[in-house]
Design a protein around this motif. Sequence first.
Motif, PDB file in Angstrom:
ATOM      1  N   PRO A  66      18.957  -6.129  32.932  1.00 51.05           N
ATOM      2  CA  PRO A  66      17.783  -6.965  32.625  1.00 51.05           C
ATOM      3  C   PRO A  66      18.215  -8.263  31.947  1.00 51.05           C
ATOM      4  CG  PRO A  66      17.415  -4.677  31.974  1.00 51.05           C
ATOM      5  CD  PRO A  66      18.859  -4.787  32.330  1.00 51.05           C
ATOM      6  N   SER A  67      17.674  -9.367  32.385  1.00 48.53           N
ATOM      7  CA  SER A  67      18.090 -10.661  31.832  1.00 48.53           C
ATOM      8  C   SER A  67      17.706 -10.811  30.368  1.00 48.53           C
ATOM      9  CB  SER A  67      17.451 -11.795  32.648  1.00 48.53           C
ATOM     10  OG  SER A  67      16.037 -11.739  32.578  1.00 48.53           O
ATOM     11  N   VAL A  68      16.750 -10.009  29.900  1.00 49.03           N
ATOM     12  CA  VAL A  68      16.303 -10.109  28.507  1.00 49.03           C
ATOM     13  C   VAL A  68      17.120  -9.225  27.571  1.00 49.03           C
ATOM     14  CG1 VAL A  68      13.952 -10.736  29.148  1.00 49.03           C
ATOM     15  CG2 VAL A  68      14.545  -8.314  28.858  1.00 49.03           C
ATOM     16  N   ALA A  69      18.048  -8.442  28.121  1.00 51.59           N
ATOM     17  CA  ALA A  69      18.825  -7.518  27.288  1.00 51.59           C
ATOM     18  C   ALA A  69      19.815  -8.273  26.410  1.00 51.59           C
ATOM     19  CB  ALA A  69      19.560  -6.510  28.164  1.00 51.59           C
ATOM     20  N   VAL A  70      20.040  -7.751  25.195  1.00 50.88           N
ATOM     21  CA  VAL A  70      20.970  -8.350  24.239  1.00 50.88           C
ATOM     22  C   VAL A  70      22.101  -7.369  23.941  1.00 50.88           C
ATOM     23  CG1 VAL A  70      19.133  -9.754  23.213  1.00 50.88           C
ATOM     24  CG2 VAL A  70      19.639  -7.490  22.253  1.00 50.88           C
ATOM     25  N   ASP A  71      22.986  -7.753  23.037  1.00 47.36           N
ATOM     26  CA  ASP A  71      24.127  -6.916  22.666  1.00 47.36           C
ATOM     27  C   ASP A  71      24.914  -6.494  23.902  1.00 47.36           C
ATOM     28  OD1 ASP A  71      25.934  -5.519  21.075  1.00 47.36           O
ATOM     29  OD2 ASP A  71      24.678  -3.726  20.914  1.00 47.36           O
ATOM     30  N   ASP A  72      25.483  -7.497  24.572  1.00 50.38           N
ATOM     31  CA  ASP A  72      26.238  -7.271  25.808  1.00 50.38           C
ATOM     32  C   ASP A  72      25.393  -6.590  26.876  1.00 50.38           C
ATOM     33  OD1 ASP A  72      28.572  -8.430  24.791  1.00 50.38           O
ATOM     34  OD2 ASP A  72      29.219  -6.541  23.899  1.00 50.38           O
ATOM     35  N   GLY A  73      24.111  -6.900  26.876  1.00 48.84           N
ATOM     36  CA  GLY A  73      23.228  -6.363  27.913  1.00 48.84           C
ATOM     37  C   GLY A  73      22.881  -4.908  27.754  1.00 48.84           C
ATOM     38  N   THR A  74      22.893  -4.379  26.509  1.00 50.03           N
ATOM     39  CA  THR A  74      22.655  -2.944  26.320  1.00 50.03           C
ATOM     40  C   THR A  74      21.415  -2.621  25.496  1.00 50.03           C
ATOM     41  OG1 THR A  74      23.979  -2.809  24.278  1.00 50.03           O
ATOM     42  CG2 THR A  74      25.152  -2.546  26.377  1.00 50.03           C
ATOM     43  N   ALA A  75      20.666  -3.621  25.070  1.00 51.26           N
ATOM     44  CA  ALA A  75      19.551  -3.350  24.164  1.00 51.26           C
ATOM     45  C   ALA A  75      18.447  -4.383  24.342  1.00 51.26           C
ATOM     46  CB  ALA A  75      20.047  -3.356  22.713  1.00 51.26           C
ATOM     47  N   PHE A  76      17.291  -4.076  23.761  1.00 51.50           N
ATOM     48  CA  PHE A  76      16.158  -4.991  23.776  1.00 51.50           C
ATOM     49  C   PHE A  76      15.765  -5.298  22.334  1.00 51.50           C
ATOM     50  CE2 PHE A  76      15.747  -2.331  27.630  1.00 51.50           C
ATOM     51  CZ  PHE A  76      16.096  -3.317  28.548  1.00 51.50           C
ATOM     52  N   ALA A  77      15.696  -6.569  22.019  1.00 51.08           N
ATOM     53  CA  ALA A  77      15.442  -6.995  20.645  1.00 51.08           C
ATOM     54  C   ALA A  77      13.956  -7.176  20.389  1.00 51.08           C
ATOM     55  CB  ALA A  77      16.190  -8.286  20.352  1.00 51.08           C
ATOM     56  N   VAL A  78      13.527  -6.655  19.237  1.00 50.89           N
ATOM     57  CA  VAL A  78      12.159  -6.835  18.773  1.00 50.89           C
ATOM     58  C   VAL A  78      12.246  -7.401  17.360  1.00 50.89           C
ATOM     59  CG1 VAL A  78       9.976  -5.713  18.186  1.00 50.89           C
ATOM     60  CG2 VAL A  78      11.282  -4.941  20.187  1.00 50.89           C
ATOM     61  N   GLY A  79      11.647  -8.554  17.150  1.00 52.42           N
ATOM     62  CA  GLY A  79      11.703  -9.181  15.835  1.00 52.42           C
ATOM     63  C   GLY A  79      12.759 -10.262  15.756  1.00 52.42           C
ATOM     64  N   THR A  80      12.714 -11.013  14.648  1.00 55.77           N
ATOM     65  CA  THR A  80      13.641 -12.135  14.467  1.00 55.77           C
ATOM     66  C   THR A  80      14.242 -12.164  13.065  1.00 55.77           C
ATOM     67  OG1 THR A  80      11.773 -13.574  13.836  1.00 55.77           O
ATOM     68  CG2 THR A  80      12.440 -13.585  16.167  1.00 55.77           C
ATOM     69  N   GLY A  81      14.153 -11.063  12.348  1.00 54.49           N
ATOM     70  CA  GLY A  81      14.646 -11.032  10.969  1.00 54.49           C
ATOM     71  C   GLY A  81      16.162 -11.052  10.875  1.00 54.49           C
ATOM     72  N   PRO A  82      16.694 -11.361   9.679  1.00 56.17           N
ATOM     73  CA  PRO A  82      18.141 -11.494   9.493  1.00 56.17           C
ATOM     74  C   PRO A  82      18.915 -10.181   9.482  1.00 56.17           C
ATOM     75  CG  PRO A  82      16.992 -11.814   7.408  1.00 56.17           C
ATOM     76  CD  PRO A  82      15.942 -11.728   8.467  1.00 56.17           C
ATOM     77  N   VAL A  83      18.246  -9.085   9.149  1.00 53.23           N
ATOM     78  CA  VAL A  83      18.913  -7.778   9.125  1.00 53.23           C
ATOM     79  C   VAL A  83      18.759  -7.139  10.508  1.00 53.23           C
ATOM     80  CG1 VAL A  83      18.982  -5.465   8.111  1.00 53.23           C
ATOM     81  CG2 VAL A  83      18.490  -7.462   6.663  1.00 53.23           C
ATOM     82  N   THR A  84      19.884  -6.694  11.068  1.00 52.67           N
ATOM     83  CA  THR A  84      19.861  -6.093  12.407  1.00 52.67           C
ATOM     84  C   THR A  84      19.867  -4.571  12.308  1.00 52.67           C
ATOM     85  OG1 THR A  84      21.005  -7.973  13.386  1.00 52.67           O
ATOM     86  CG2 THR A  84      21.047  -5.911  14.625  1.00 52.67           C
ATOM     87  N   ILE A  85      18.895  -3.956  12.947  1.00 54.20           N
ATOM     88  CA  ILE A  85      18.849  -2.498  13.054  1.00 54.20           C
ATOM     89  C   ILE A  85      19.066  -2.134  14.514  1.00 54.20           C
ATOM     90  CG2 ILE A  85      17.445  -0.415  12.803  1.00 54.20           C
ATOM     91  CD1 ILE A  85      15.881  -1.830  10.601  1.00 54.20           C
ATOM     92  N   ASP A  86      20.118  -1.386  14.785  1.00 51.08           N
ATOM     93  CA  ASP A  86      20.356  -0.869  16.130  1.00 51.08           C
ATOM     94  C   ASP A  86      19.859   0.566  16.178  1.00 51.08           C
ATOM     95  OD1 ASP A  86      21.949  -2.861  17.858  1.00 51.08           O
ATOM     96  OD2 ASP A  86      22.999  -2.937  15.933  1.00 51.08           O
ATOM     97  N   LEU A  87      18.937   0.821  17.077  1.00 51.09           N
ATOM     98  CA  LEU A  87      18.364   2.155  17.220  1.00 51.09           C
ATOM     99  C   LEU A  87      18.700   2.696  18.606  1.00 51.09           C
ATOM    100  CD1 LEU A  87      16.586   4.523  16.361  1.00 51.09           C
ATOM    101  CD2 LEU A  87      14.577   3.162  17.008  1.00 51.09           C
ATOM    102  N   TYR A  88      19.462   3.778  18.635  1.00 53.38           N
ATOM    103  CA  TYR A  88      19.830   4.439  19.888  1.00 53.38           C
ATOM    104  C   TYR A  88      18.942   5.666  20.038  1.00 53.38           C
ATOM    105  CZ  TYR A  88      24.101   1.622  19.468  1.00 53.38           C
ATOM    106  OH  TYR A  88      24.997   0.588  19.346  1.00 53.38           O
TER     107      TYR A  88
END
Length: 249
Positions: A66-88
């Motif tokens: 998906p062209s909207v995927a982030v983190d090397d194309g492996t995730a979808f980002a919600v929000g724009t805050g400075p702290v990153t939470i990766d949820l698998y």
Amino acid sequence: MSKAQRERDRAAARRIVEQQKAAAKRRRVTVWTSVAVVAVLVIAGLIGWGVYANQNKTDASSVATPSVAVDDGTAFAVGTGPVTIDLYEDFMCPICHQFETDSGATLNQLVADKKVTVRYHTVAILDDASNGTKYSTRAAGAAAEAAQEGKFKEYHDVLYANQPEENSDGLTDAKLIDLGKSVGLGDAFATAVNNKTYDAWVAKVTDTFASRGFNGTPTVVVNGKQLQGANGGVPTHDDLTKAVEAAEG
């Protein structure tokens, strides 16, 4: 020396010469045979490498990311805050559902307050828990198309609201499509679900999950550090809030 003796000596000499010629011929044949074998092996190796490289290239090109995927194309980002939470998470995982029930509202509030960016990694580690229907992969693939159409979070939430029991067949493709319609997804979404457009991508995401040393869902990572609850269990909403506060400094 008698004539007979001389004849015998000449005959012996001829035999020795012939033997030496034969030995030399055998050596030449052996050398050229070895050269030929090596050449064949080299050519076979090059052909094999070409096939392997082509196969890898084909496999890589067959992954629709998906062209909207982030983190090397492996995730979808919600929000724009400075702290990153990766949820698998795995949409068949009952503990993921528990985490969503306990912490989903907290995540939403942290996003609304612009404190965090949540990166959702939809993995498929429970395909074997759906009686051969590969529900985890199908649900994650459907969520990928929802993300591509700007409806990831809405579809994510409706999947959990309708989560099937582990070790059931899971939801049918028709039901996944109906759930998509309920959040405003249409024909393009239905086509992607029916065509399994993102199945290979889900496998890539799952492989990345494993390569990062994770093996269970939900896995929560805050600014690169895995967050765990009491006794190594699933973190609660309180654990999540404290971890974000600590990451904010």
